[in-house]
Write an enzyme that holds these catalytic residues in place. Structure first.
Site, PDB file in Angstrom:
ATOM      1  N   HIS A 228       8.670   3.372   8.712  1.00 18.34           N
ATOM      2  CA  HIS A 228       8.452   2.239  10.195  1.00 18.34           C
ATOM      3  C   HIS A 228       7.169   2.847  10.712  1.00 18.34           C
ATOM      4  O   HIS A 228       6.984   4.138  10.969  1.00 18.34           O
ATOM      5  CB  HIS A 228       9.702   2.601  10.975  1.00 18.34           C
TER       6      HIS A 228
ATOM      7  N   SER B 299       0.859  -1.217  -0.062  1.00 15.05           N
ATOM      8  CA  SER B 299       0.062   0.001   0.102  1.00 15.05           C
ATOM      9  C   SER B 299       0.797   1.302  -0.033  1.00 15.05           C
ATOM     10  O   SER B 299       0.423   2.428  -0.529  1.00 15.05           O
ATOM     11  CB  SER B 299      -0.999   0.099   0.984  1.00 15.05           C
TER      12      SER B 299
ATOM     13  N   ARG C 138      22.370 -14.892   3.708  1.00 17.37           N
ATOM     14  CA  ARG C 138      22.109 -13.312   3.485  1.00 17.37           C
ATOM     15  C   ARG C 138      22.839 -12.753   2.727  1.00 17.37           C
ATOM     16  O   ARG C 138      22.263 -11.942   1.854  1.00 17.37           O
ATOM     17  CB  ARG C 138      22.002 -12.967   4.799  1.00 17.37           C
TER      18      ARG C 138
ATOM     19  N   GLU D 261      22.505  -0.080  11.518  1.00 19.85           N
ATOM     20  CA  GLU D 261      21.617  -0.544  12.547  1.00 19.85           C
ATOM     21  C   GLU D 261      19.985  -0.346  12.249  1.00 19.85           C
ATOM     22  O   GLU D 261      19.856   0.842  11.680  1.00 19.85           O
ATOM     23  CB  GLU D 261      22.044   0.351  13.803  1.00 19.85           C
TER      24      GLU D 261
ATOM     25  N   LEU E  80      18.615  -6.051   6.611  1.00 20.51           N
ATOM     26  CA  LEU E  80      19.771  -5.885   5.693  1.00 20.51           C
ATOM     27  C   LEU E  80      21.124  -5.764   6.436  1.00 20.51           C
ATOM     28  O   LEU E  80      21.066  -4.934   7.396  1.00 20.51           O
ATOM     29  CB  LEU E  80      19.497  -4.635   4.765  1.00 20.51           C
TER      30      LEU E  80
HETATM   31  C1  GRF Z   1       3.717  -0.768   6.929  1.00 23.56           C
HETATM   32  O1  GRF Z   1       3.242  -0.351   7.872  1.00 23.56           O
HETATM   33  C2  GRF Z   1       5.346  -0.095   7.016  1.00 23.56           C
HETATM   34  O2  GRF Z   1       5.353   1.005   7.845  1.00 23.56           O
HETATM   35  C3  GRF Z   1       5.959  -1.141   7.317  1.00 23.56           C
HETATM   36  O3  GRF Z   1       5.365  -2.523   6.871  1.00 23.56           O
HETATM   37  C4  GRF Z   1       3.767  -2.095   6.341  1.00 23.56           C
HETATM   38  C5  GRF Z   1       3.967  -2.271   4.785  1.00 23.56           C
HETATM   39  O4  GRF Z   1       2.593  -2.005   4.509  1.00 23.56           O
HETATM   40  N1  GRF Z   1       7.308  -1.097   7.163  1.00 23.56           N
HETATM   41  P1  GRF Z   1       2.407  -2.025   2.742  1.00 23.56           P
HETATM   42  O5  GRF Z   1       3.019  -3.407   2.310  1.00 23.56           O
HETATM   43  O6  GRF Z   1       3.281  -0.680   2.252  1.00 23.56           O
HETATM   44  O7  GRF Z   1       1.125  -1.988   2.566  1.00 23.56           O
END
Ligand code: GRF
Length: 197
Positions: free
Chosen positions: A113, A17, A69, A147, A97
């Protein structure tokens, strides 16, 4: 970088999304970015369909096909080389990563995030916010450093935590802000680069 239009690679693992918010933003010809490629580590990610519908190139770098990885990350690095990319946008990309990947892209890679960083790094952010009885949460777009969830902040959006919130209702309210925050962050970066060029 140093150009008018930023070429983005959007890395996803799922529904995409936030990718959609970037696709929609890039559809405006005044928006200073376009998406060169969408890369998923999951072959069936719904975000791939969103990209294809928008006529954007897609690539799958399936982590399960690599023996570790570092070789997976090398696969990602090689795939990126095949496209014109100025800025990587991690958008729900669910692989940790390492410096092997982050190093070459540091300063050219951002992430979204779902918390007000530096609080609530990692997963299950909404559950932890509710368990702590916080009255505010939100989302953060930040530069990626080795980090996890720790680089300099570009944009933050705040939402109130409501009395009856569940992790799902809080996630939904924050997600709406994510969709505003991510294009805003890309615009800020593009405009800064333009003015410093
Ligand atoms: C979002 O909440 C983003 O903040 C987190 O993972 C989710 C991804 O959602 N890192 P989408 O795939 O963009 O709908």
């Amino acid at each position: 970088m140093g150009k008018d239009i930023l070429n983005l690679a959007v890395l996803i693992s799922g529904r995409g999304s936030n990718l959609q918010a970037l696709i929609d933003a890039c559809a405006d010809e005044d928006f200073p970015a376009r998406i060169s490629v969408v890369i998923s580590n999951k072959p069936g990610a719904y975000g791939l369909e969103r990209a294809q519908k928008a006529g954007i190139k897609t690539e799958v770098v399936d982590h399960k096909r690599f023996d570790g990885r570092e070789s997976f990350e090398q696969g990602l690095l090689d795939t990126l080389k095949a496209h014109e990319v100025d800025l990587i946008c991690l958008a729900g990309f669910m692989r940790i990563l390492t410096p092997h990947f982050v190093g070459p892209w540091e300063g050219r890679m951002i992430n979204i995030h779902p918390s007000l960083l530096p609080d609530y790094k990692g997963t299950h952010t909404h559950e932890r916010v509710l368990a702590d009885g916080k009255n505010e949460s939100g989302c953060t777009v930040h530069w990626v450093v080795p980090e996890m969830d720790s680089g300099p902040i570009i944009v933050q959006k705040r939402v109130d935590v409501l009395k009856d919130d569940t992790p799902e209702t809080l996630a939904e309210r924050i997600l709406k802000q994510e969709h505003i925050a991510y294009p805003e962050a890309v615009r800020i970066i593009a405009e800064k680069l333009k003015s410093s060029a």
